[in-house]
Design an enzyme around this catalytic site. Structure first.
Site, PDB file in Angstrom:
ATOM      1  N   HIS A 158       0.829  -1.227   0.000  1.00 15.55           N
ATOM      2  CA  HIS A 158       0.000   0.000   0.000  1.00 15.55           C
ATOM      3  C   HIS A 158       0.856   1.267   0.000  1.00 15.55           C
ATOM      4  O   HIS A 158       0.406   2.328   0.438  1.00 15.55           O
ATOM      5  CB  HIS A 158      -0.951   0.034   1.191  1.00 15.55           C
ATOM      6  N   SER A 279      14.877  21.153 -16.697  1.00 14.25           N
ATOM      7  CA  SER A 279      13.656  21.925 -16.874  1.00 14.25           C
ATOM      8  C   SER A 279      13.995  23.206 -17.613  1.00 14.25           C
ATOM      9  O   SER A 279      15.089  23.744 -17.467  1.00 14.25           O
ATOM     10  CB  SER A 279      13.065  22.242 -15.507  1.00 14.25           C
ATOM     11  N   LYS A 285      16.152  21.533 -11.455  1.00 14.25           N
ATOM     12  CA  LYS A 285      15.510  20.255 -11.722  1.00 14.25           C
ATOM     13  C   LYS A 285      16.375  19.241 -12.479  1.00 14.25           C
ATOM     14  O   LYS A 285      17.115  19.587 -13.395  1.00 14.25           O
ATOM     15  CB  LYS A 285      14.227  20.478 -12.544  1.00 14.25           C
ATOM     16  N   GLU A 292       9.782   7.837 -16.938  1.00 10.39           N
ATOM     17  CA  GLU A 292       8.383   8.224 -17.194  1.00 10.39           C
ATOM     18  C   GLU A 292       7.919   7.726 -18.565  1.00 10.39           C
ATOM     19  O   GLU A 292       6.770   7.290 -18.725  1.00 10.39           O
ATOM     20  CB  GLU A 292       8.233   9.747 -17.092  1.00 10.39           C
TER      21      GLU A 292
END
Ligand code: ARG
Length: 460
Positions: A158, A279, A285, A292
């Site tokens: 979980h 970024s 970043k 992804e």
């Protein structure tokens, strides 16, 4: 004749341009050129052997097909939308090279058995490529695991800290998934191993062909047993796309894990800069774009599977043009999975475990509460449910006193069970917890080492 379609004699007007556009598959199925030429050569050899066509014609056809293959590979072959697909493009071109002898090639066959034979041959090759890529990824997972056998991290259920585990054990869970993925592709290779060539349009043929000869020469176990099924079956393409979808789903889960572990909140792993992008506005970043993309690509694989299942639904027997789109789906599914597998291997190699963060997170969230309950069962003659209740109270106490379980002293622990000595303190050590899990397939160093040994033997 040169510019006319094969069936032009009986057609009073030219094909509409929009029909030509939607009807032509040459831009997609030219990828089948090698399989098409191979199958045509074997078919011709069979026709010659069976004395269905003359040797002179057969030899002209075979030499012509070989020349066409060279032209295609050199890039000098002129693919024409007007000739619809790879089969008719090659047959048309053969007339230019072999003259009227080319007219004997299509004896005792149809494009219906031709296309499904080519497609099966292509999927065989593609499956073997995918199998190689999966094995390579599995080997790299083993390598990364070997370096992290005693790296303790929190195992999650979980997404809440559950129990301490070895990072290697976590990584190897993906080895098992990929092993099943391989099996799915292998099962399909076994199922599709029957050659449809010679089924012709749908009913077979009256020529005395030798289907066992063509099946064997093309590397199939045997010829198919029902000509109608042969030209209408696309199960092998569906199975290929299903196997691809499941494999891509596994890689998507791996990528998602890594994205979470790499997040600033978890901070359990890092990637090499080669696996990150920046970024355009935020100078600080470093984003895990490749992970992804792997997470997202599965959408394409699911989409292709869904599309082919939908196309096949309710199709009457036997061949219909609907099925022409099967190849684009399979090619796209294959290309996507291949890229995703390559990327996943690079990603695994670039992962660095932040061992001290992993250890400190493994200590958070009372991850040894089960170990304490197990200790009471083993040493204090209590049932698991009684011990569970005591351990829950201890966790409550630790939570209220804002302490880790490993920070409690013996006097504090004794409040929950009087009869305890300092040997109990060991159960709150996360490394000890991990190494107590010696059951088959468990996370202890000993178990993980023995699995790695087994994996290294079987993966060769
Ligand atoms: N390009 C066609 C396909 O992929 C080949 C088979 C055509 N057969 C036919 N009867 N039109 O399905």
């Amino acid at each position: 004749m040169k510019n006319k379609t094969i069936w032009s004699n009986r057609f009073k007007n030219k094909m509409s341009l929009s029909f030509q556009k939607i009807g032509s598959s040459i831009n997609i199925d030219k990828r089948l050129y090698e399989q098409d030429i191979t199958a045509s050569i074997v078919h011709t050899q069979m026709l010659m052997k069976q004395k269905i066509i003359k040797k002179e014609d057969g030899n002209k056809i075979i030499n012509g097909l070989k020349k066409i293959k060279i032209q295609i590979e050199k890039g000098s072959f002129n693919f024409k939308e007007k000739f619809e697909d790879i089969h008719l493009n090659i047959e048309k071109a053969l007339f230019q090279i072999a003259g009227p002898s080319a007219g004997y090639l299509h004896t005792a066959r149809s494009r219906n058995d031709q296309v499904v034979t080519d497609f099966k041959l292509w999927i065989k090759e593609a499956s073997k490529e995918i199998l190689k890529d999966i094995s390579f990824l599995m080997k790299n997972i083993i390598k990364k695991a070997e370096k992290n056998i005693d790296t303790v991290m929190p195992g999650f259920t979980h997404l809440k800290n559950a129990q301490p585990i070895s990072f290697a054990h976590y990584l190897l869970s993906y080895y098992e998934m990929l092993k099943r993925d391989k099996k799915r592709f292998e099962n399909n290779l076994e199922l599709l191993d029957e050659c449809p060539l010679g089924s012709a349009a749908l009913s077979g043929t009256s020529y005395k062909i030798d289907r066992t000869y063509t099946a064997k020469k093309l590397g199939f176990k045997k010829p198919t047993d029902n000509s109608i099924d042969s030209v209408s079956d696309r199960d092998f393409a569906i199975d290929f796309l299903y196997a691809s979808a499941v494999c891509a789903m596994h890689l998507s889960r791996l990528a998602e894990d890594f994205i979470i572990y790499n997040s600033d909140a978890f901070n359990l792993i890092s990637f090499k800069d080669s696996m990150l992008s920046g970024s355009s506005i935020m100078p600080q970043k470093k984003n895990p774009d490749p992970a992804e993309l792997i997470r997202g690509k599965v959408g394409i694989n699911y989409g292709k599977l869904n599309a082919i299942l939908t196309i096949m639904k309710g199709l009457p027997m036997s061949y219909f043009k609907d099925m022409q789109d099967d190849k684009e789906l399979v090619f796209d599914g294959y290309d996507t999975l291949k890229d995703t597998l390559t990327m996943s291997t690079e990603l695994i190699n670039s992962v660095n475990a932040k061992k001290s963060n992993m250890l400190s997170m493994a200590n958070q969230g009372y991850t040894t509460a089960t170990d304490f309950a197990d200790y009471l069962v083993k040493h204090k003659d209590l049932s698991f449910r009684e011990s569970y209740a005591i351990s829950a109270k201890l966790v409550d106490y630790a939570e209220k006193s804002k302490k880790l379980l490993s920070e409690l002293n013996l006097a504090e622990i004794r409040k929950f069970h009087k009869d305890l000595d300092k040997s109990v303190l060991k159960v709150f050590d996360v490394k000890n917890s991990m190494n107590m899990k010696k059951s088959h397939g468990g996370t202890s160093v000993i178990s993980v080492k023995s699995m790695i040994k087994k994996y290294k033997k079987e993966i060769k």
